[in-house]
Design a protein around this motif. Structure first.
Motif, PDB file in Angstrom:
ATOM      1  N   PRO A 293      28.254  -6.746 -22.514  1.00  0.00           N
ATOM      2  CA  PRO A 293      27.052  -7.240 -22.461  1.00  0.00           C
ATOM      3  C   PRO A 293      26.807  -7.661 -21.040  1.00  0.00           C
ATOM      4  O   PRO A 293      27.383  -7.770 -20.235  1.00  0.00           O
ATOM      5  N   PHE A 294      25.462  -8.028 -20.991  1.00  0.00           N
ATOM      6  CA  PHE A 294      24.829  -8.653 -19.706  1.00  0.00           C
ATOM      7  C   PHE A 294      25.625  -9.873 -19.288  1.00  0.00           C
ATOM      8  O   PHE A 294      25.920 -10.661 -20.283  1.00  0.00           O
ATOM      9  N   ALA A 295      25.646 -10.141 -17.915  1.00  0.00           N
ATOM     10  CA  ALA A 295      26.548 -11.393 -17.400  1.00  0.00           C
ATOM     11  C   ALA A 295      25.279 -12.297 -16.896  1.00  0.00           C
ATOM     12  O   ALA A 295      24.397 -11.758 -16.296  1.00  0.00           O
ATOM     13  N   ASN A 296      25.313 -13.580 -17.176  1.00  0.00           N
ATOM     14  CA  ASN A 296      24.411 -14.497 -16.420  1.00  0.00           C
ATOM     15  C   ASN A 296      24.666 -14.894 -14.994  1.00  0.00           C
ATOM     16  O   ASN A 296      25.612 -15.477 -14.793  1.00  0.00           O
ATOM     17  N   ILE A 297      24.093 -14.006 -14.071  1.00  0.00           N
ATOM     18  CA  ILE A 297      24.359 -13.895 -12.681  1.00  0.00           C
ATOM     19  C   ILE A 297      23.318 -14.084 -11.749  1.00  0.00           C
ATOM     20  O   ILE A 297      22.225 -13.972 -12.327  1.00  0.00           O
ATOM     21  N   ASN A 298      23.835 -14.222 -10.616  1.00  0.00           N
ATOM     22  CA  ASN A 298      22.795 -13.925  -9.435  1.00  0.00           C
ATOM     23  C   ASN A 298      23.427 -12.450  -8.724  1.00  0.00           C
ATOM     24  O   ASN A 298      24.635 -12.591  -8.303  1.00  0.00           O
ATOM     25  N   ASP A 299      22.250 -11.448  -8.648  1.00  0.00           N
ATOM     26  CA  ASP A 299      22.693 -10.232  -8.358  1.00  0.00           C
ATOM     27  C   ASP A 299      23.256 -10.155  -6.912  1.00  0.00           C
ATOM     28  O   ASP A 299      24.366  -9.548  -6.595  1.00  0.00           O
ATOM     29  N   ASP A 300      22.531 -10.763  -5.996  1.00  0.00           N
ATOM     30  CA  ASP A 300      23.168 -10.840  -4.508  1.00  0.00           C
ATOM     31  C   ASP A 300      24.340 -11.451  -4.352  1.00  0.00           C
ATOM     32  O   ASP A 300      25.394 -10.975  -3.605  1.00  0.00           O
ATOM     33  N   ALA A 301      24.491 -12.541  -5.194  1.00  0.00           N
ATOM     34  CA  ALA A 301      25.895 -13.298  -5.147  1.00  0.00           C
ATOM     35  C   ALA A 301      27.012 -12.442  -5.716  1.00  0.00           C
ATOM     36  O   ALA A 301      28.203 -12.288  -4.834  1.00  0.00           O
ATOM     37  N   LEU A 302      26.836 -11.676  -6.584  1.00  0.00           N
ATOM     38  CA  LEU A 302      27.768 -10.891  -7.350  1.00  0.00           C
ATOM     39  C   LEU A 302      28.452  -9.665  -6.366  1.00  0.00           C
ATOM     40  O   LEU A 302      29.148  -9.496  -5.940  1.00  0.00           O
TER      41      LEU A 302
ATOM     42  N   LEU B  49      36.018 -14.483 -14.094  1.00  0.00           N
ATOM     43  CA  LEU B  49      35.131 -14.554 -15.393  1.00  0.00           C
ATOM     44  C   LEU B  49      33.747 -15.234 -15.321  1.00  0.00           C
ATOM     45  O   LEU B  49      33.835 -16.134 -14.576  1.00  0.00           O
ATOM     46  N   LEU B  50      32.938 -14.574 -15.966  1.00  0.00           N
ATOM     47  CA  LEU B  50      31.645 -14.918 -15.786  1.00  0.00           C
ATOM     48  C   LEU B  50      30.876 -15.362 -17.346  1.00  0.00           C
ATOM     49  O   LEU B  50      31.402 -14.606 -18.133  1.00  0.00           O
ATOM     50  N   PRO B  51      29.886 -16.052 -17.090  1.00  0.00           N
ATOM     51  CA  PRO B  51      29.332 -16.473 -18.221  1.00  0.00           C
ATOM     52  C   PRO B  51      28.428 -14.947 -18.990  1.00  0.00           C
ATOM     53  O   PRO B  51      27.964 -14.416 -18.076  1.00  0.00           O
ATOM     54  N   MET B  52      28.307 -14.909 -20.144  1.00  0.00           N
ATOM     55  CA  MET B  52      27.389 -13.939 -20.808  1.00  0.00           C
ATOM     56  C   MET B  52      25.815 -14.259 -20.642  1.00  0.00           C
ATOM     57  O   MET B  52      25.653 -15.245 -20.983  1.00  0.00           O
ATOM     58  N   GLY B  53      25.230 -13.163 -20.343  1.00  0.00           N
ATOM     59  CA  GLY B  53      23.708 -13.466 -20.159  1.00  0.00           C
ATOM     60  C   GLY B  53      23.203 -13.261 -21.455  1.00  0.00           C
ATOM     61  O   GLY B  53      23.274 -12.483 -22.425  1.00  0.00           O
TER      62      GLY B  53
END
Length: 369
Positions: free
Chosen positions: A241-250, A363-367
């Protein structure tokens, strides 16, 4: 202490070794067994020492009263969760001791609904798994980098302008290449703006995103430059699924990790980098500042077959100015750590000596859509 776990759900005992009770006594960390009603069923010797309470006083007490979370504003009740929980650098009042900072781990006992094992690490292990607090080194390093921001952004503007002139003079023949240059200049400029505020606690603007175009973008940059002679293999979980992230940061995190891997492979005969993704159940962390918990099921692995991190810097791997490379600056992994933490995730390093591989795990949170 044989037979001390009589109130715990029946578990298989070691046939030719110490009993479960003896094993629990020998555990080097404070450990509690907690019932579904939150009463404590058993405690080991280290728990008695840490809580400054006799075992007889611990058993039967309510775990939420014996281990009291100091952060009154926390919205997440860790004692009423059926998931594995890891709370790093959390302040608690434990037993009869004064407030202390600990790593608190809660693991459900399989096939015994509501039963949990609770461990308390008084000396924080957060640094070793890459989930560090935001004090000290990384802030100082990025603060120093911010001093150079103005001088760096000036030539970036010139590079972007030159790329646009090149595109117009070539009649659009190299449009894809010049657009890549412009996009990267814009991303670096945005990153520098972020670095100027690195010593603050300002949160990143995170939203649900598909991580695969961002990983592919970073891999493409690597393949066109610093990793052009290295095979990059991707193993993606198509159902992620999607992750809750900042695209530039990732993107920056992935570029830094890929560059780190590429540099580690400089003298390897058949260099290879693997990027893998997976969905992992049961990993949660408690977020500071009363923000509750973050479930971290989105896993990204960057694996290389290089020699690994030198032993003497392992404990400080994510600190700034720490590097095992002759010409390294020691800022890449510090920035990775900072950006991942800003997205409420964590990063860790592991070495598999049998496979001869090094792994950086994110490991990242799910969006939530």
């Amino acid at each position: 202490m044989t037979g001390a776990l009589t109130s715990v759900p029946p578990l298989r005992m070691a046939q030719d070794g110490p009993s479960l009770g003896e094993q629990m006594t020998a555990l080097p960390v404070a450990t509690l067994i907690v019932k579904p009603d939150n009463s404590i069923a058993d405690a080991n010797v280290r728990a008695e020492t840490l809580l400054n309470m006799a075992r007889s006083a611990i058993i039967g007490s309510d775990v939420s009263r014996t281990i009291r979370i100091a952060e009154a504003g926390a919205r997440f009740d860790i004692w009423h969760s059926n998931k594995a929980v890891a709370a790093y650098d959390i302040k608690v009042h434990a037993g009869r001791t004064a407030e202390m900072e600990v790593d608190l781990m809660i693991a459900p006992i399989i096939d015994h609904d509501g039963w949990r094992v609770v461990s308390l690490h008084a000396q924080s292990q957060a640094r070793k798994i890459g989930h560090r607090g935001s004090s000290g080194g990384a802030r100082s390093a990025m603060g120093a980098a911010a001093i150079l921001a103005h001088e760096i952004k000036n030539p970036l503007s010139g590079i972007r302008g030159a790329a646009q002139l090149l595109e117009s003079s070539q009649g659009g023949r190299d449009a894809a290449l010049t657009q890549l240059i412009c996009n990267e200049v814009d991303r670096i400029a945005a990153l520098i703006d972020r670095m100027q505020d690195f010593t603050t606690d300002r949160t990143l603007d995170c939203r649900p995103e598909n991580i695969y175009p961002l990983i592919d973008r970073a891999a493409g940059i690597a393949a066109a430059g610093f990793a052009k002679n290295i095979k990059i293999i991707k193993h993606y979980d198509p159902s992620l699924p999607f992750a809750n992230i900042n695209d530039d940061a990732l993107v920056q995190v992935m570029i830094n990790l890929l560059k780190n891997a590429a540099e580690a492979l400089e003298h390897v005969q058949s260099p290879c980098i693997r990027v893998e993704t997976a969905f992992r159940h049961g990993v949660s962390v408690v977020v500071g500042g009363g923000k509750g918990s973050a479930v971290l099921p989105i896993e990204i692995l960057v694996i290389d077959n290089g020699p690994g991190v030198p032993e003497h810097i392992l404990d400080h791997l994510f600190n700034p100015f720490i590097t095992g490379k002759r010409d390294g600056q020691g800022l890449g992994l510090a920035l990775v750590d900072k950006l991942v933490r800003d997205m409420n995730g964590f990063v860790q390093y592991a070495r598999d000596p049998e496979a001869g591989e090094s792994t950086f795990r994110i490991l990242l949170p799910m969006g939530m859509a």
